[in-house]
Design an enzyme around this catalytic site. Sequence first.
Site, PDB file in Angstrom:
ATOM      1  CB  ALA A  67      -0.893  -0.023   1.231  1.00 19.71           C
ATOM      2  N   GLY A 110       0.764  -5.068   1.030  1.00 15.76           N
ATOM      3  CA  GLY A 110      -0.466  -5.162   0.233  1.00 15.76           C
ATOM      4  C   GLY A 110      -0.219  -5.813  -1.119  1.00 15.76           C
TER       5      GLY A 110
HETATM    6  C1  HXC Z   1       5.028   4.390  -1.336  1.00 20.31           C
HETATM    7  C2  HXC Z   1       6.908   3.394  -2.199  1.00 20.31           C
HETATM    8  C3  HXC Z   1       6.557   2.162  -1.622  1.00 20.31           C
HETATM    9  C4  HXC Z   1       5.336   2.097  -0.883  1.00 20.31           C
HETATM   10  C5  HXC Z   1       8.418   1.928  -2.672  1.00 20.31           C
HETATM   11  N1  HXC Z   1       8.055   3.207  -2.841  1.00 20.31           N
HETATM   12  N2  HXC Z   1       7.536   1.273  -1.936  1.00 20.31           N
HETATM   13  N3  HXC Z   1       6.148   4.495  -2.055  1.00 20.31           N
HETATM   14  N4  HXC Z   1       4.637   3.236  -0.768  1.00 20.31           N
HETATM   15  N5  HXC Z   1       4.924   0.967  -0.347  1.00 20.31           N
HETATM   16  C6  HXC Z   1       8.761   4.244  -3.585  1.00 20.31           C
HETATM   17  C7  HXC Z   1       9.981   4.753  -2.817  1.00 20.31           C
HETATM   18  O1  HXC Z   1       9.607   5.715  -1.866  1.00 20.31           O
HETATM   19  C8  HXC Z   1      10.794   5.345  -3.938  1.00 20.31           C
HETATM   20  O2  HXC Z   1      10.273   6.590  -4.300  1.00 20.31           O
HETATM   21  C9  HXC Z   1      10.522   4.377  -5.089  1.00 20.31           C
HETATM   22  O3  HXC Z   1       9.301   3.726  -4.772  1.00 20.31           O
HETATM   23  C10 HXC Z   1      11.604   3.325  -5.255  1.00 20.31           C
HETATM   24  O4  HXC Z   1      11.796   2.686  -4.011  1.00 20.31           O
HETATM   25  P1  HXC Z   1      13.221   2.545  -3.289  1.00 20.31           P
HETATM   26  O5  HXC Z   1      12.957   2.338  -1.831  1.00 20.31           O
HETATM   27  O6  HXC Z   1      14.116   3.662  -3.662  1.00 20.31           O
HETATM   28  O7  HXC Z   1      13.770   1.213  -3.976  1.00 20.31           O
HETATM   29  P2  HXC Z   1      14.748   0.109  -3.336  1.00 20.31           P
HETATM   30  O8  HXC Z   1      15.868   0.759  -2.587  1.00 20.31           O
HETATM   31  O9  HXC Z   1      15.065  -0.816  -4.458  1.00 20.31           O
HETATM   32  O10 HXC Z   1      13.857  -0.671  -2.254  1.00 20.31           O
HETATM   33  C11 HXC Z   1      12.733  -1.434  -2.690  1.00 20.31           C
HETATM   34  C12 HXC Z   1      11.864  -1.822  -1.475  1.00 20.31           C
HETATM   35  C13 HXC Z   1      11.526  -0.556  -0.660  1.00 20.31           C
HETATM   36  C14 HXC Z   1      12.601  -2.845  -0.605  1.00 20.31           C
HETATM   37  C15 HXC Z   1      10.603  -2.483  -2.043  1.00 20.31           C
HETATM   38  O11 HXC Z   1      10.990   0.445  -1.554  1.00 20.31           O
HETATM   39  C16 HXC Z   1      10.521  -0.791   0.415  1.00 20.31           C
HETATM   40  O12 HXC Z   1      10.862  -1.321   1.489  1.00 20.31           O
HETATM   41  N6  HXC Z   1       9.276  -0.379   0.188  1.00 20.31           N
HETATM   42  C17 HXC Z   1       8.214  -0.456   1.193  1.00 20.31           C
HETATM   43  C18 HXC Z   1       7.721  -1.879   1.351  1.00 20.31           C
HETATM   44  C19 HXC Z   1       6.653  -1.957   2.437  1.00 20.31           C
HETATM   45  O13 HXC Z   1       6.903  -1.655   3.612  1.00 20.31           O
HETATM   46  N7  HXC Z   1       5.457  -2.365   2.057  1.00 20.31           N
HETATM   47  C20 HXC Z   1       4.300  -2.485   2.973  1.00 20.31           C
HETATM   48  C21 HXC Z   1       3.518  -1.209   2.958  1.00 20.31           C
HETATM   49  S1  HXC Z   1       2.205  -1.212   4.119  1.00 20.31           S
HETATM   50  P3  HXC Z   1      11.178   7.929  -4.315  1.00 20.31           P
HETATM   51  O14 HXC Z   1      10.227   9.013  -4.702  1.00 20.31           O
HETATM   52  O15 HXC Z   1      11.755   8.068  -2.951  1.00 20.31           O
HETATM   53  O16 HXC Z   1      12.224   7.628  -5.350  1.00 20.31           O
HETATM   54  C22 HXC Z   1       1.053  -2.169   3.415  1.00 20.31           C
HETATM   55  C23 HXC Z   1      -0.205  -2.381   4.228  1.00 20.31           C
HETATM   56  C24 HXC Z   1      -1.281  -3.014   3.413  1.00 20.31           C
HETATM   57  O17 HXC Z   1       1.174  -2.645   2.352  1.00 20.31           O
HETATM   58  C25 HXC Z   1      -2.575  -2.896   4.119  1.00 20.31           C
HETATM   59  C26 HXC Z   1      -3.756  -3.143   3.246  1.00 20.31           C
HETATM   60  C27 HXC Z   1      -4.120  -2.092   2.306  1.00 20.31           C
END
Ligand code: HXC
Length: 259
Positions: A67, A110
């Site tokens: 998400a 998500g």
């Molecule tokens: C918003 C996101 C995002 C996310 C990545 N991005 N994941 N933006 N929400 N979930 C954005 C980053 O901010 C960044 O934007 C760009 O995508 C590239 O990501 P990087 O982090 O620079 O890439 P990398 O270093 O390769 O790392 C990849 C990654 C990391 C390991 C996937 O992005 C990450 O940990 N993302 C979050 C994963 C996460 O926690 N997901 C769960 C979310 S909560 P900019 O603008 O900075 O370049 C959830 C709850 C669901 O899902 C509930 C039900 C709806």
Amino acid sequence: MNFEYIKVDRAYETNVALIELNRPKELNALNLQLMSELRNALIELDDDEEVRAIVLTGNERAFAAGADIKQMAGKSAIDMLEIDQFSTWDQIKKTKKPIIAAVSGFALGGGCELAMTCDMIVASETAKFGQPEIKIGVMPGAGGTQRLTKAIGKVRAMEMVLTGKFISAEEALDFGLINKVVPVEMCLEEAITLAKTIAFQSPIAVRLAKESVLKAFDSTLEQGLMFERKNFYMTFASEDQKEGMNAFIEKRKPDFKGK
Ligand code: HXC
């Protein structure tokens, strides 16, 4: 269908429709608009008689990284309640036609939950599955604690949900989370091949069979068996049942019309 964050391609000649998540710079982070577009696309495809199976994919780097954290960060519990995003997720779950996820790269939070909401998952060798919400101070909210646990068992799900660790496609296959692992360039093709095989069958039997398999998740064995039996009887109300059985007897390929 006009969308900003997804692309939809109805390949009528094979009765398979493709939905591609399309926020590549944000690793397909699932913001509210994307989810709403996805729900609307699925409702339309579910209503389209020409479509018999659906493939959902992302890109090589990410199926979806979860998400949209930036959209959620400042929200209160009441904001989240009022946004009611789970009604969108519930609608996806209600899709009658089979959905196959083709997953490359990250399927996190998500994104992992979305893949698990689909009926089958084909993954490429690069796929990484995880529920990393714990690392940002929350927990899974779209089925991660439930579907993951049912798919891979308590101790493995507990470790993933409480530590946020990712698992590889090979591990996901070994744990029973996904159907198959293929080289990245083959992933979409494999998912489409699987979808075409399903699209060739009677859509009525496919619908009733999908419903019956899903019933196993929230019923006792006895309730599930009764549900299955009624759906089995129901297939005999279709022309496709006669066509399928007659084609077998006449040693020819069936031509299922969905009637
Ligand atoms: C918003 C996101 C995002 C996310 C990545 N991005 N994941 N933006 N929400 N979930 C954005 C980053 O901010 C960044 O934007 C760009 O995508 C590239 O990501 P990087 O982090 O620079 O890439 P990398 O270093 O390769 O790392 C990849 C990654 C990391 C390991 C996937 O992005 C990450 O940990 N993302 C979050 C994963 C996460 O926690 N997901 C769960 C979310 S909560 P900019 O603008 O900075 O370049 C959830 C709850 C669901 O899902 C509930 C039900 C709806």
